[in-house]
Design a protein around this motif. Structure first.
Motif, PDB file in Angstrom:
ATOM      1  N   GLU A  37       1.030  15.177   0.897  1.00  8.07           N
ATOM      2  CA  GLU A  37       0.452  14.335  -0.146  1.00  8.07           C
ATOM      3  C   GLU A  37       0.713  12.847   0.028  1.00  8.07           C
ATOM      4  OE1 GLU A  37       1.266  15.810  -4.100  1.00  8.07           O
ATOM      5  OE2 GLU A  37       1.438  17.881  -3.368  1.00  8.07           O
ATOM      6  N   ARG A  80       0.826  -1.205   0.000  1.00  3.88           N
ATOM      7  CA  ARG A  80       0.000   0.000   0.000  1.00  3.88           C
ATOM      8  C   ARG A  80       0.860   1.253   0.000  1.00  3.88           C
ATOM      9  NH1 ARG A  80      -4.872   1.474   4.317  1.00  3.88           N
ATOM     10  NH2 ARG A  80      -5.279   3.579   3.501  1.00  3.88           N
ATOM     11  N   GLY A  94       5.372   9.078  -8.961  1.00  7.06           N
ATOM     12  CA  GLY A  94       5.700   8.571 -10.293  1.00  7.06           C
ATOM     13  C   GLY A  94       7.167   8.300 -10.498  1.00  7.06           C
ATOM     14  N   ALA A 112       2.192   1.749  -3.501  1.00  6.48           N
ATOM     15  CA  ALA A 112       1.145   2.235  -4.399  1.00  6.48           C
ATOM     16  C   ALA A 112       0.946   3.738  -4.234  1.00  6.48           C
ATOM     17  CB  ALA A 112      -0.156   1.487  -4.138  1.00  6.48           C
ATOM     18  N   GLU A 113       0.969   4.209  -2.989  1.00  4.65           N
ATOM     19  CA  GLU A 113       0.843   5.643  -2.746  1.00  4.65           C
ATOM     20  C   GLU A 113       2.022   6.392  -3.357  1.00  4.65           C
ATOM     21  OE1 GLU A 113      -0.438   7.964   1.136  1.00  4.65           O
ATOM     22  OE2 GLU A 113       1.715   7.520   1.240  1.00  4.65           O
ATOM     23  N   GLN A 114       3.227   5.859  -3.179  1.00  4.95           N
ATOM     24  CA  GLN A 114       4.419   6.485  -3.754  1.00  4.95           C
ATOM     25  C   GLN A 114       4.293   6.615  -5.264  1.00  4.95           C
ATOM     26  OE1 GLN A 114       7.868   4.224  -2.735  1.00  4.95           O
ATOM     27  NE2 GLN A 114       8.256   5.347  -0.855  1.00  4.95           N
ATOM     28  N   ASP A 115       3.918   5.521  -5.914  1.00  2.00           N
ATOM     29  CA  ASP A 115       3.844   5.511  -7.377  1.00  2.00           C
ATOM     30  C   ASP A 115       2.792   6.501  -7.877  1.00  2.00           C
ATOM     31  OD1 ASP A 115       5.791   3.580  -7.368  1.00  2.00           O
ATOM     32  OD2 ASP A 115       4.402   1.907  -7.649  1.00  2.00           O
ATOM     33  N   GLN A 116       1.669   6.568  -7.188  1.00  2.14           N
ATOM     34  CA  GLN A 116       0.591   7.449  -7.627  1.00  2.14           C
ATOM     35  C   GLN A 116       0.975   8.914  -7.469  1.00  2.14           C
ATOM     36  OE1 GLN A 116      -3.132   6.806  -5.617  1.00  2.14           O
ATOM     37  NE2 GLN A 116      -4.145   8.534  -6.606  1.00  2.14           N
ATOM     38  N   VAL A 117       1.595   9.258  -6.349  1.00  2.68           N
ATOM     39  CA  VAL A 117       1.902  10.660  -6.070  1.00  2.68           C
ATOM     40  C   VAL A 117       3.206  11.108  -6.727  1.00  2.68           C
ATOM     41  CG1 VAL A 117       2.411  12.333  -4.234  1.00  2.68           C
ATOM     42  CG2 VAL A 117       0.635  10.595  -3.886  1.00  2.68           C
TER      43      VAL A 117
END
Length: 231
Positions: free
Chosen positions: A88, A66, A76, A69-74
């Motif tokens: 963020e 999880r 990139g 996933a947050e790292q990748d979304q915010v």
């Protein structure tokens, strides 16, 4: 002092250039003591917290997934900015909060009673030295159910706001709260984020971690883990 430069903004230069109301300055011994305190309070504590975070994430792959996933979304894949780290990445915030609950680096702190009071059947006189022990208070079951479990969700904004005053004090509390609190939080989040963007840390089979409690909380004898590139 022999090469003074008022344009330098590092902490040592600022201490050398500092002057009191009457123009007095720190002695060499006082500067040395201040720098040693900053090194101890701002380096040893942060590295221990990052180590404990990697240890818990290795044992909780669902939390790690999880967080990634947050790292990748915010982010990139880009390095985080200060604003992103502060505003963020909310799941990163609660993960670090839970790490600091279980492993508060400065796990005991001195205070002095400013008035007489009663506590647990004992009379404490004004002026007496009293230590708080966050290692113990962070594990009170009535406040933190299943206190030994690693549960970041206990620090969502709503649940954290509902905690009793003084229940969660990884940086101390009151007027003597750690002056480096915000910097320390930012430092730990930055190092953890940039590490996880590139690497994974796995626990070694058959190895257990023992916590050393002096002078700051840290893994006893270090924490050996196997590093691999993030898939």
């Amino acid at each position: 002092r022999g090469a003074a430069d008022s344009g330098r903004r590092d902490i040592l230069s600022l201490l050398v250039e500092a002057r009191g109301a009457a123009g007095e300055r720190f002695t060499d011994t006082e500067i040395r003591d201040q720098v040693m305190t900053l090194m101890f309070a701002g380096h040893d504590t942060s590295t221990s917290t990052v180590a404990f975070a990697l240890y818990e994430l290795a044992h909780h792959p669902d939390v790690l997934e999880r967080l990634a996933a947050e790292q990748d979304q915010v982010l990139g894949g880009a390095a985080p900015t200060i604003d992103q780290l502060e505003r963020e990445l909310p799941y990163l915030d609660i993960v670090i909060d839970e790490v600091l609950r279980l492993y508060p680096p400065v796990w005991i702190g001195p205070r002095r009673a400013f008035r007489d009071f009663e506590f647990g059947g004992y009379s404490v006189p004004r002026g007496a030295y009293v230590n708080y022990v966050s290692w113990a208070s962070h594990r009170i079951p009535a406040v933190f159910p299943e206190p030994e479990a690693f549960v970041p969700e206990r620090f969502t904004r709503e649940r954290k706001a509902a905690l009793p005053r003084g229940a969660y004090v990884p940086f101390g509390g009151g007027k003597r709260i750690c002056i480096g609190k915000r910097f320390g939080q930012l430092e730990v989040k930055l190092v953890t984020t940039m590490f996880l963007q590139q690497l994974r840390a796995d626990v070694l089979p058959g190895r257990t971690m023992t916590v050393r409690q002096m002078p700051t909380l840290s893994p006893d004898g270090g924490l050996k883990m196997r590093l691999r590139a993030r898939a």
